[in-house]
Write a protein that holds these residues in place. Structure first.
Motif, PDB file in Angstrom:
ATOM      1  N   ALA A   1      -1.696   4.978  -6.465  1.00 25.74           N
ATOM      2  CA  ALA A   1      -0.470   5.514  -7.056  1.00 25.74           C
ATOM      3  C   ALA A   1       0.512   4.367  -7.269  1.00 25.74           C
ATOM      4  CB  ALA A   1       0.150   6.586  -6.155  1.00 25.74           C
ATOM      5  N   MET A   2       1.519   4.654  -8.088  1.00 21.91           N
ATOM      6  CA  MET A   2       2.523   3.648  -8.416  1.00 21.91           C
ATOM      7  C   MET A   2       3.899   4.130  -7.976  1.00 21.91           C
ATOM      8  SD  MET A   2       3.850   2.426 -12.200  1.00 21.91           S
ATOM      9  CE  MET A   2       2.306   1.700 -12.726  1.00 21.91           C
ATOM     10  N   LEU A   3       4.626   3.257  -7.274  1.00 25.72           N
ATOM     11  CA  LEU A   3       6.004   3.528  -6.899  1.00 25.72           C
ATOM     12  C   LEU A   3       6.919   2.782  -7.858  1.00 25.72           C
ATOM     13  CD1 LEU A   3       8.151   4.613  -4.821  1.00 25.72           C
ATOM     14  CD2 LEU A   3       7.966   2.370  -3.720  1.00 25.72           C
ATOM     15  N   VAL A   4       7.894   3.489  -8.431  1.00 28.02           N
ATOM     16  CA  VAL A   4       8.844   2.878  -9.365  1.00 28.02           C
ATOM     17  C   VAL A   4      10.254   3.098  -8.837  1.00 28.02           C
ATOM     18  CG1 VAL A   4       9.773   2.877 -11.697  1.00 28.02           C
ATOM     19  CG2 VAL A   4       7.322   3.242 -11.344  1.00 28.02           C
ATOM     20  N   ASP A   5      10.941   1.988  -8.544  1.00 23.96           N
ATOM     21  CA  ASP A   5      12.316   2.029  -8.044  1.00 23.96           C
ATOM     22  C   ASP A   5      13.240   1.562  -9.162  1.00 23.96           C
ATOM     23  OD1 ASP A   5      14.679   1.951  -6.661  1.00 23.96           O
ATOM     24  OD2 ASP A   5      14.159   0.201  -5.428  1.00 23.96           O
ATOM     25  N   CYS A   6      13.979   2.503  -9.752  1.00 25.09           N
ATOM     26  CA  CYS A   6      14.861   2.205 -10.880  1.00 25.09           C
ATOM     27  C   CYS A   6      16.260   1.893 -10.375  1.00 25.09           C
ATOM     28  CB  CYS A   6      14.915   3.389 -11.840  1.00 25.09           C
ATOM     29  SG  CYS A   6      13.301   3.913 -12.464  1.00 25.09           S
ATOM     30  N   GLY A   7      16.616   0.614 -10.376  1.00 29.08           N
ATOM     31  CA  GLY A   7      17.921   0.204  -9.904  1.00 29.08           C
ATOM     32  C   GLY A   7      18.895  -0.013 -11.040  1.00 29.08           C
ATOM     33  N   ALA A   8      20.044  -0.624 -10.704  1.00 32.37           N
ATOM     34  CA  ALA A   8      21.084  -0.842 -11.706  1.00 32.37           C
ATOM     35  C   ALA A   8      20.708  -1.953 -12.678  1.00 32.37           C
ATOM     36  CB  ALA A   8      22.405  -1.165 -11.017  1.00 32.37           C
ATOM     37  N   GLU A   9      20.152  -3.052 -12.145  1.00 33.81           N
ATOM     38  CA  GLU A   9      19.839  -4.186 -13.005  1.00 33.81           C
ATOM     39  C   GLU A   9      18.372  -4.588 -12.978  1.00 33.81           C
ATOM     40  OE1 GLU A   9      22.602  -7.272 -11.931  1.00 33.81           O
ATOM     41  OE2 GLU A   9      24.086  -6.517 -13.350  1.00 33.81           O
ATOM     42  N   THR A  10      17.605  -3.996 -12.086  1.00 31.52           N
ATOM     43  CA  THR A  10      16.174  -4.290 -12.017  1.00 31.52           C
ATOM     44  C   THR A  10      15.390  -3.005 -11.774  1.00 31.52           C
ATOM     45  OG1 THR A  10      16.284  -4.726  -9.628  1.00 31.52           O
ATOM     46  CG2 THR A  10      16.524  -6.628 -11.114  1.00 31.52           C
ATOM     47  N   THR A  11      14.121  -3.032 -12.140  1.00 35.48           N
ATOM     48  CA  THR A  11      13.192  -1.941 -11.858  1.00 35.48           C
ATOM     49  C   THR A  11      11.978  -2.543 -11.166  1.00 35.48           C
ATOM     50  OG1 THR A  11      13.914  -0.663 -13.783  1.00 35.48           O
ATOM     51  CG2 THR A  11      11.765  -0.108 -12.849  1.00 35.48           C
ATOM     52  N   THR A  12      11.687  -2.069  -9.977  1.00 37.07           N
ATOM     53  CA  THR A  12      10.596  -2.626  -9.180  1.00 37.07           C
ATOM     54  C   THR A  12       9.403  -1.688  -9.202  1.00 37.07           C
ATOM     55  OG1 THR A  12      12.195  -3.700  -7.727  1.00 37.07           O
ATOM     56  CG2 THR A  12       9.940  -3.540  -6.931  1.00 37.07           C
ATOM     57  N   VAL A  13       8.224  -2.264  -9.395  1.00 40.51           N
ATOM     58  CA  VAL A  13       6.977  -1.497  -9.446  1.00 40.51           C
ATOM     59  C   VAL A  13       6.065  -1.983  -8.329  1.00 40.51           C
ATOM     60  CG1 VAL A  13       4.916  -0.976 -10.794  1.00 40.51           C
ATOM     61  CG2 VAL A  13       7.148  -1.091 -11.918  1.00 40.51           C
ATOM     62  N   ALA A  14       5.584  -1.064  -7.510  1.00 39.14           N
ATOM     63  CA  ALA A  14       4.611  -1.383  -6.461  1.00 39.14           C
ATOM     64  C   ALA A  14       3.406  -0.462  -6.638  1.00 39.14           C
ATOM     65  CB  ALA A  14       5.220  -1.196  -5.080  1.00 39.14           C
ATOM     66  N   ILE A  15       2.219  -1.044  -6.695  1.00 42.93           N
ATOM     67  CA  ILE A  15       0.991  -0.265  -6.890  1.00 42.93           C
ATOM     68  C   ILE A  15       0.159  -0.309  -5.608  1.00 42.93           C
ATOM     69  CG2 ILE A  15      -1.166  -0.094  -8.178  1.00 42.93           C
ATOM     70  CD1 ILE A  15       0.254  -1.185 -10.599  1.00 42.93           C
ATOM     71  N   TYR A  16      -0.224   0.892  -5.142  1.00 45.17           N
ATOM     72  CA  TYR A  16      -1.018   1.024  -3.920  1.00 45.17           C
ATOM     73  C   TYR A  16      -2.407   1.545  -4.250  1.00 45.17           C
ATOM     74  CZ  TYR A  16       2.817   0.086  -0.700  1.00 45.17           C
ATOM     75  OH  TYR A  16       3.807  -0.525   0.005  1.00 45.17           O
ATOM     76  N   LYS A  17      -3.390   1.029  -3.527  1.00 44.74           N
ATOM     77  CA  LYS A  17      -4.786   1.454  -3.690  1.00 44.74           C
ATOM     78  C   LYS A  17      -5.526   1.128  -2.403  1.00 44.74           C
ATOM     79  CE  LYS A  17      -8.324   2.807  -6.394  1.00 44.74           C
ATOM     80  NZ  LYS A  17      -8.396   4.124  -7.085  1.00 44.74           N
TER      81      LYS A  17
END
Length: 461
Positions: A206-222
């Motif tokens: 699955a993919m975690l998406v953290d939508c911030g004010a100036e950045t968007t962070t993506v973390a993929i787990y498997k």
């Protein structure tokens, strides 16, 4: 972890500074006692990196002061800091070590292996090491290899790092400006994954998406581990700034984005006041949101995976993810299921003002600490006040805090002798005369000891 201590975590983001204090009971249940925040000027923190250390320190000091109210009489004496931002990244590398024949692999050996993973770039600092795969004698292990026998141990790991400047500026703002020790740093995306992703999602993919004010962070787990981490230099504030072409004040543009903006206009047909041009607003919103979404979807390919490798879909968190229509547009573009992150049942909220949608970031830091051992104390109880100073030759009164006759009370008032408690005693010359006679005899004796030739007998009359 000492369960009697409070844990304190702080998130210094591009739009606001948040602090949270919590406590964990013997059953492992985290209770969030309170969360406080301070909105800040956009230029104080850019892309997760502190720019104005003085102002950030002032804002953080206000947060800490308000958090102290939740734990009185204890006071916050140290904090843990969440780390994110544009410079955060993960680099995959391999480490290995030779062992004697048929060596039983222990936790200490595994830890020693992981410590060999170093960041080559001198401008970055290692934050965390996430194992991806272990091998013993060249054979892949399905789990941590503790207990296995072998003569060679190797691992593929992701090294999570960030720029040295990011940590240096955090230390300046917190440790030096406020004299507040930093107990440690927490990688925010990993903490969020622990909080909002269940074990099945992390295992199947699955993919975690953290939508911030100036950045968007993506973390993929498997396979139960983080396989990929990247930070996209785009966030919800970019949509706000785009809207300043219509609404010059950024505060007004932010308000319009939150109340009118729709990243997927087909999901809403609500009408707004005539002076607001919905079509024009949403044309701007959709254009920038589509760019952010396209970059999110591209991370699957960058990680060397396909959509089919991630049956758990996408879990979104962060203030930017609350934009109307964003989840629907993300699902349509990526062809993946999308859900919003939520709190697990092992987290309790003590305050009514805590928002589960907006405060997941800082709650995740507490949750991460709550499941770690050897957490350093974050609070201390002030020492009790010192007892009152008593003059020489007197004794303290334990019950009333006063001294005996001839001294003063703790409040500085003269202490009356017991003989004068009843005003009628003033009419009893028999009681007073001996006191008078004894006084003059004492005075006469002192003058005699000093060698004076003057006679004091006249004073006896």
């Amino acid at each position: 972890m000492n369960r009697s201590n409070y844990i304190v975590a702080v998130e210094i983001g591009s739009s606001k500074i948040k602090g949270a204090v919590g406590k964990v009971d013997s059953a492992g249940i985290l209770t969030v006692k309170g969360i406080e925040e301070e909105h800040q000027h956009p230029n104080h923190v850019r892309h997760g990196c502190v720019q104005n250390v003085k102002e950030v320190a002032n804002e953080l000091n206000r947060v800490i002061t308000k958090l102290n109210n939740y734990i009185s009489p204890a006071k916050i004496s140290a904090v843990y800091l969440g780390v994110g931002g544009r410079s955060m990244k993960s680099v995959q590398t391999k480490v290995q070590m030779a062992l004697a024949d048929d060596t039983e692999i222990t936790h200490e050996i595994v830890d020693s292996l992981l410590e060999r993973a170093v960041v080559i770039d001198s401008s970055t600092e290692r934050l965390a090491i996430e194992p991806v795969e272990y091998r013993v004698n060249g054979k892949i292990q399905s789990d941590e290899p503790v207990g296995n026998l072998g003569h060679e141990l190797s691992a593929t790991v992701n090294i999570v790092s960030c720029r040295n400047q990011l940590l240096r500026n955090l230390k300046l703002s917190v440790s030096e400006k406020l004299n507040l020790p930093i107990n440690g740093y927490i990688v925010r995306p990993m903490a969020l994954a622990d909080l909002v992703m269940n074990s099945e999602e992390r295992r199947t993919g699955a993919m975690l998406v953290d939508c911030g004010a100036e950045t968007t962070t993506v973390a993929i787990y498997k396979g139960g581990r983080m396989r990929y981490l990247a930070t996209i230099p785009l966030g919800s504030r970019h949509i706000t700034r785009d809207l300043t072409s219509m609404f010059p004040l950024e505060e007004r543009a932010e308000e319009v984005k939150c109340t009118v903006g729709d990243a997927h206009p087909e999901t809403s047909a609500s009408k707004q006041p005539e002076e607001i041009d919905n079509a024009k607003i949403n044309k701007i919103v959709v254009a920038r949101a589509s760019e952010i979404i396209a970059n999110i979807g591209a991370q699957v390919n960058y990680a060397g995976m396909t959509v089919s490798d991630l049956p758990g879909g996408i879990i979104i968190v962060g203030g930017g993810a609350m934009l109307k229509g964003f989840a629907e547009a993300l699902a349509q573009t990526t062809n993946m299921s999308v859900r919003r992150g939520s709190l697990p049942t092992t987290v309790r909220l003590a305050g009514n003002k805590i928002s589960t949608a907006e405060d997941l970031d800082v709650i995740s830091l507490l949750y991460y600490l709550a499941h770690r051992e050897n957490i350093s104390p974050c609070t201390q109880v002030p020492a009790p006040p010192a007892p009152p100073v008593v003059t020489s030759g007197s004794t303290n009164s334990a019950s009333a805090g006063t001294t005996t006759a001839g001294t003063t009370t703790a409040a500085g008032q003269p202490a009356e002798p017991d003989d004068f408690e009843d005003e009628e005693d003033e009419d009893l010359p028999g009681d007073i005369e001996p006191m008078k006679t004894g006084f003059w005899k004492s005075l006469k004796s002192k003058f005699s000891n000093l060698g004076t030739s003057a006679s004091l007998d006249a004073f006896d009359d």
